[in-house]
Enzyme design. Structure first.
Site, mmCIF file in Angstrom:
data_model
loop_
_atom_site.group_PDB
_atom_site.id
_atom_site.type_symbol
_atom_site.label_atom_id
_atom_site.label_comp_id
_atom_site.label_asym_id
_atom_site.label_seq_id
_atom_site.Cartn_x
_atom_site.Cartn_y
_atom_site.Cartn_z
ATOM 1 N N GLU A 1 42.732 44.221 38.313
ATOM 2 C CA GLU A 1 42.801 45.717 38.758
ATOM 3 C C GLU A 1 43.322 46.349 39.959
ATOM 4 O O GLU A 1 42.831 46.928 40.731
ATOM 5 C CB GLU A 1 41.552 46.188 38.349
ATOM 6 C CG GLU A 1 40.995 45.710 36.890
ATOM 7 C CD GLU A 1 39.685 46.666 36.637
ATOM 8 O OE1 GLU A 1 38.894 47.171 37.451
ATOM 9 O OE2 GLU A 1 39.428 46.627 35.272
ATOM 10 N N GLU B 1 41.108 43.714 28.112
ATOM 11 C CA GLU B 1 39.854 43.672 28.005
ATOM 12 C C GLU B 1 39.178 44.758 27.335
ATOM 13 O O GLU B 1 39.725 46.160 27.659
ATOM 14 C CB GLU B 1 39.075 43.688 29.413
ATOM 15 C CG GLU B 1 39.040 42.448 30.431
ATOM 16 C CD GLU B 1 38.350 42.583 31.588
ATOM 17 O OE1 GLU B 1 37.769 43.821 31.664
ATOM 18 O OE2 GLU B 1 38.654 41.948 32.496
#
Ligand SMILES: *[C@@H]1O[C@H](CO)[C@@H](O)[C@H](O)[C@H]1NC(C)=O
Ligand SMILES: *[C@@H]1O[C@H](CO)[C@@H](O)[C@H](O)[C@H]1NC(C)=O
Ligand SMILES: *[C@@H]1O[C@H](CO)[C@@H](O)[C@H](O)[C@H]1NC(C)=O
Length: 465
Positions: A117, A262
């Site tokens: 991220e 995810e």
């Protein structure tokens, strides 16, 4: 037809249903977990999982999956990204040491995910190193003739998009990042045939506008009409994915494949956390896997399947944050399912085992390091002492709403809830907004109620990042 023929057809149709790929994230921030070799054997033999992501390049875990055929995605730690961006030589050295030996020994290494991220983190250095590091790793893989098997990508949170909207067709990447980072990133992915990977969590998008039924794919959930496109959304995950698709289309990269790196749902959490629970977690994960593998697609990308990975294989009791953070696990440490997520094939494992569930106690938040007088050049954004209460509340509402930051820490039970004062909560929210947007002075403006400081405002159990 012979019995054998019928059995073969049945097996083939089961395999076809899994064609898009079902993965799990194998995080290991937990005090007691089974040995990786047992985990690898269990996943390969008793589940429909065909892909696993590890959050590092732990040789023990990588070796465990050798010969299982499972695709293994490995992750480069954020702290390592600048070094890999430095030179092809350092990237080649890293691939030689961390990846190539395992690929040669039968571990089906499928992707190297560069950092975690990175784009939604407020770290300019890291941000500018991302694409160069990915390019260097790819060049190193080419030199080692591994680029056919191993792709280079990185997983993004939805924070890579500009302020969330209920209209997927309005999805766009955050300004400041799009031309400098996202565009070269998408060009790299297109050129190398790698997917754009997103972490998408309808659980974190629960609001009055996106109620539980919509997030859980429940039939009869009130759909949401996207006024921009005229398309009807019947579940929150489709809406999140199509926001990403819209952002990519807008940049002219609609052909790059999107993969759900995810997704998941916590089976336990704090009393104030809406939607947590094993039944909801089971519904969500089963429905997400079925929907993305069904070939229905999303309203903007109809008639296709999506690869999806569920977060996470096990509960991780060493993770900080609210209780839910430690309860995303599909399986207990003895490999019995926490709930039925529809991924176990061996009959003896099927079915919930709720009698075995003993929720872990919340670990205390780590104490901040108050000895560090020197801020090391770091800067924080805090409210001015004279700031008006009403304006501070507006600042919080803005940063936590339109501003798109995660304000869980200042909600009841969060690590920064105490002291429960407007000044303290505003400091947390304003600072996080400032840091998340690249630390520009104008992001600490807040109508003359914010000021940049070099004194770390962390207090009690609340760590200002
Ligand atoms: C390795 O993983 C890929 C998916 O990345 C899959 O297509 C391939 O069949 C796997 N290889 C083996 C030998 O199982
Ligand atoms: C940014 O990331 C780099 C690499 O991980 C790290 O060394 C540096 O301390 C980070 N900077 C900030 C301000 O967090
Ligand atoms: C999707 O499939 C349906 C049914 O096969 C078909 O009618 C429709 O035209 C397809 N849509 C697209 C965009 O390919």
């Amino acid at each position: 037809m012979t019995m054998l023929g019928a059995t073969l057809i049945l097996l083939l149709s089961i395999a076809a249903a899994d064609a898009a790929g079902i993965g799990v994230t194998y995080g290991r921030r937990a005090t007691s977990l089974p040995p990786p070799a047992d985990v690898a054997r269990f996943l390969a033999r008793d589940t429909v999982v065909d892909r696993v992501r590890i959050l590092n390049t732990d040789p023990l875990a990588m070796r465990a999956f050798a010969g299982t055929g499972l695709a293994v995605d490995v992750t480069v730690r954020n702290s390592l990204v600048p070094r890999l961006a430095d030179s092809v030589a350092s990237a080649r050295q890293w691939v030689r040491a961390r990846v190539a030996p395992h690929a040669a020994a039968g571990t089906n290494v499928s992707r190297i995910l560069v950092g975690s991220e990175v784009i939604s983190q407020a770290n300019r250095t890291l941000l500018l190193c991302l694409v160069p590091a990915m390019q260097n790793l790819h060049t190193a893989l080419v030199a080692l003739a591994l680029d056919g098997q191993i792709k280079v990508s990185t997983a993004h949170s939805l924070g890579v998009l500009a302020a969330p909207t209920t209209q997927p067709s309005a999805g766009r990447f955050r300004e400041l990042y799009d031309a400098a980072v996202v565009k070269p990133l998408l060009a790299f992915l297109r050129a190398t045939g790698a997917p754009f990977m997103v972490n998408a969590y309808p659980f974190y998008g629960l609001t009055d506008d996106t109620p539980l039924d919509f997030a859980l794919f429940r039939v009869g959930a009130t759909g949401v009409m996207d006024a921009g496109s005229g398309l009807l959304y019947t579940n929150a995950l489709d809406a999140q994915l199509d926001s990403v698709h819209s952002a990519m289309d807008r940049m002219g990269f609609g052909d790059v494949d999107v993969v759900v790196a995810e997704t998941g749902w916590p089976w336990a959490g704090e009393g104030w956390e809406v939607g947590v629970g094993a039944d909801h977690a089971g519904d969500y994960n089963r429905n997400a896997i079925r929907h993305l593998g069904s070939g229905v697609g999303t309203p903007l990308r109809p008639n296709r399947t999506f690869e999806v990975s569920i977060f996470s294989l096990f509960d991780e009791d060493l993770k900080p944050g609210p209780l839910s953070q430690r309860h995303f696990g599909l399986f207990h440490a003895d490999m019995t399912p926490v709930y039925d997520a529809g991924i176990v094939t061996a009959p003896e494992y099927v079915g919930p085992v709720s009698s075995k569930i003993t929720p872990a106690l919340a670990a205390p938040a780590p104490a901040p390091d108050t000895t560090a007088a020197d801020s090391g050049g770091r800067r924080w954004c805090v409210p001015t002492p004279a700031a008006d209460a009403a304006v501070l509340q507006e600042n919080i509402d803005f940063a936590c709403g339109q501003g798109g930051i995660d304000c869980g820490a200042i909600r009841p039970g969060g690590s920064c809830y105490e002291p429960d004062t407007l000044q303290a909560h505003a400091a947390y929210a304003m600072n996080l907004y400032f840091r998340s947007n690249g630390e520009h002075a104008f992001d600490c403006e807040f109508g003359h109620t914010g000021v940049v400081t070099s004194a770390d405002p962390s207090f009690g159990g609340c760590n200002f990042t």
